[in-house]
Design an enzyme around this catalytic site. Sequence first.
Site, PDB file in Angstrom:
ATOM      1  N   HIS A 354       5.624 -21.355  -7.279  1.00 17.76           N
ATOM      2  CA  HIS A 354       5.997 -22.532  -6.474  1.00 17.76           C
ATOM      3  C   HIS A 354       6.563 -22.182  -5.114  1.00 17.76           C
ATOM      4  O   HIS A 354       7.067 -23.078  -4.429  1.00 17.76           O
ATOM      5  CB  HIS A 354       7.037 -23.383  -7.201  1.00 17.76           C
ATOM      6  N   LYS A 545      14.685 -34.653   1.527  1.00 15.48           N
ATOM      7  CA  LYS A 545      14.330 -33.473   0.739  1.00 15.48           C
ATOM      8  C   LYS A 545      15.494 -32.507   0.841  1.00 15.48           C
ATOM      9  O   LYS A 545      16.440 -32.754   1.596  1.00 15.48           O
ATOM     10  CB  LYS A 545      13.043 -32.826   1.268  1.00 15.48           C
ATOM     11  N   ARG A 546      15.444 -31.391   0.063  1.00 19.50           N
ATOM     12  CA  ARG A 546      16.496 -30.386   0.209  1.00 19.50           C
ATOM     13  C   ARG A 546      16.594 -29.963   1.672  1.00 19.50           C
ATOM     14  O   ARG A 546      15.600 -29.949   2.401  1.00 19.50           O
ATOM     15  CB  ARG A 546      16.180 -29.164  -0.667  1.00 19.50           C
ATOM     16  N   LYS A 551      12.141 -26.264   6.145  1.00 23.51           N
ATOM     17  CA  LYS A 551      11.687 -27.658   6.126  1.00 23.51           C
ATOM     18  C   LYS A 551      11.914 -28.341   7.484  1.00 23.51           C
ATOM     19  O   LYS A 551      11.404 -29.409   7.743  1.00 23.51           O
ATOM     20  CB  LYS A 551      12.384 -28.432   5.015  1.00 23.51           C
ATOM     21  N   THR A 653       5.836 -32.737  -2.500  1.00 21.99           N
ATOM     22  CA  THR A 653       5.374 -33.846  -3.329  1.00 21.99           C
ATOM     23  C   THR A 653       5.879 -35.172  -2.777  1.00 21.99           C
ATOM     24  O   THR A 653       5.257 -36.213  -3.006  1.00 21.99           O
ATOM     25  CB  THR A 653       5.832 -33.680  -4.801  1.00 21.99           C
ATOM     26  N   LYS A 657       4.225 -39.136  -2.337  1.00 19.68           N
ATOM     27  CA  LYS A 657       4.885 -40.396  -2.711  1.00 19.68           C
ATOM     28  C   LYS A 657       4.926 -41.357  -1.527  1.00 19.68           C
ATOM     29  O   LYS A 657       4.666 -42.561  -1.659  1.00 19.68           O
ATOM     30  CB  LYS A 657       6.315 -40.120  -3.202  1.00 19.68           C
TER      31      LYS A 657
END
Length: 804
Positions: A354, A545-546, A551, A653, A657
């Site tokens: 992952h 998100k985290r 990111k 993910t 969504k």
Amino acid sequence: MPGVEEIKNNLISKLRYSLCLDLKDATHADIFNALALTIRDFQLDSFFATKHYQKEAKSKRLYYLSMEFLLGQSLRNNLMNLGLYPAAHQALNELGFDFEDITAEEPDAALGNGGLGRLAACFIDSMATLDIAASGHGIKYEYGLFKQSIQHGRQVEQPDDWHSTHSPWLIDHHSQLMLIPIGGHIEESEDIDGNYNPMWMDWRVIVGVPHDYFVTGYGGKTVNKLRLYSAAASDSFDVHIFNRGDYLRAVSQKIASENISKILYPADEIQSGKELRLTQEYFLVACTLRDIFQEFTDKSDDITALPDAVAIQLNDTHPALAIVEMMRILVDEHRLDWDAAWDITQKTCAFTNHTLMPEALETWPVTLFEKLLPRHLQIIYEINHRFLADVAEKWPDRPELLASLSLFEERGEKKIRMAHLAIVGSHKVNGVAKLHSELIKQDLVPNFYFISPEKFTNQTNGVTPRRWIQQANTQLATFLTRQLGAGWVTDLDKLQRLKKLANDSGVVEEIQSIKLHNKQALCRLIASRQGIKVDPLAMFDSQVKRIHEYKRQLLNVLHVIHLYLGIVESGNTLIQPKVHLFSGKAAPGYAMAKLIIQLINEVARTVNNDPRTKGQLSVLFLEDYKVSLAEHIIPATDLSEQISTAGTEASGTSNMKFSMNGALTIGTMDGANIEIRDAVGAENFYLFGATAAEINTHRATGSHNQIYHSNPVIRETVDALVSGRFNLDKSLFQPIYRMLTEGDHYCHLLDFDSYRLAQHQVLTDFSQPQQWHQKALLNIAGMGSFSSDRTIKGYASEIWGITC
Ligand code: 26V
């Protein structure tokens, strides 16, 4: 199917006989518990029926091993999947309660950090919906992921005592205890035939207690279970310590055992080599394998048939010790010869990677293994020895392969490379998006790909439409059912049929009004959680998100700073009012991520309090991101930020969504973004930034400094960080300033201009509502293949050998 009366009666009886309460004295939390217990009984009826038909069908069983299951709330999901939603709704109303008030009482089960754990939760939903005989196996942490509050702009962590009153969804099986040996040492010996027969001696015992959580597939035909283990001390095995009179040592050992399932490690993408974490991983694996062997030997006495009856999926390397524990059981307990045991193990196990982030790849010091798992260490040495001998024989002219493939890292302190163990012990290795699976082969473990190309495969992630559309966006669900029939819930490819409605202005207006409705609901939530008023007509731009450098929440906030400077310094006006929503947790030990949270909050404070931005720009950091909050934010979002540096986000993910809820994406060529863009059409996606290959080249040439010096817009924006504008302490954000100007590993500045231009295009397009919402409709229409049902069908046919 139970009706309203039955639900009401059962609820009242649960209140009375399980909780010892009268209806008139019950709080909303009590009503939630009583309703959950009522619903659980219906689940159990289906569970027994499922067990029966799976046994008759002699179904192959899938065991999904994961250190994390990020379930969120369960009540509404269970009601929908069992078909009891309307009846329960009415039952509560007739008893004088509001359905929303009651369901909101349920605490999130936050037994995971982020993407990996939430994926596991979507997968168990899909496996049950597809009628696969499957179970999830994890740890029942007493404390889930910490709760986050923001104080003076900074993240503060509080413990998450998620089931202080015991979750009504869990059934404890104190009669099915498992005894797990740990510690001790090996004594070399021989058996009566003179064969090497090492003895694992002087171990202590941890007791595993199983707790079952029931997973209802859509329609209620299949109810599988998620089995979570908690750790306890073994009274009987500690008796000899008590007998020696060493009372305090005995008690401290008891506490140490109970600590094993006390807390979820709150880091993702950062591995720290802690003994307790390794113990947790072993504990999960050892408990699960006892269950697997028990179930198998109940049905069969031919152990060589195990791979025909059982498939094990390893969710990242965290449960990779399953390979070693399986070898130990087969060789030491079932007395199989090594080759036969290895054949069974490899055929049974498969591994999902992952992450490509080097700091997340697990390695464990050999010394730690020696202390906790001496027999397992021996087995790993033997696996490595045989594996490398095989490689040396097949590629005699490539001796350099050996060091790169070895299960041991020899530089510095000697360590075990868990990814290598997982690859060698599995028959399949998969990535979670096309790009990611390519990068595994090309960059992460190219030599493993060279020696066994047939092992490597891709299974692009997906998300369950039950939770992420039907439950989270009831208005959209109603619209879809009206347009497509109810079948979309289990056959998401049906969404494609929406494409032909894209030119129907009535339909597009309906999409627009659903979005507005969801935005109004989110505004109410924000007002009640944080006391802030937000305009639902503004564009909602979300990054949830985290918090992690890769990111690039920082790129987002730098752009907000740029917009702000444009308004206050150059007198610009935005074409459209915008609200920037951020939400997410930082690992408690990750200083840079925490500083980024503080920056977002300080920028929010400055921007929101400046009268010049009124009605144009506002910035919000929503505290304590979790699954139930995501269910409110995602359906209310216009623009989804998926802006990781290309080549760093394995899949993502939330990108799926958002898009299936009609948000448009601004995103990089990273992870599943690429496949989403292909699916929804390039014209309905705002692409920006360097590709993974360009990032590599840029890093190799190291020209980041030049960007800062040669680009005045960037310089002005970055300089604002240390200008005192956002905090009187000019040095506060100095570490961010230095990171950007002295290395910028994640290439924020490289992508800044391209991001800015894409954002400008977004705003221009948002001012044309009909066109915007047509694009939103086309996003929804294109997302059929991102259902986790599609993903699970792929695993089942290509990896598990299960037909569904
Ligand atoms: C690592 C560690 C290290 C030890 C402490 C606890 C801990 C917990 C998790 C991890 C690895 C996290 C990897 C992860 O979450 N990857 C995400 O997986 C998602 C599902 O495949 C994917 O969509 C995301 O892109 C990826 O970042």
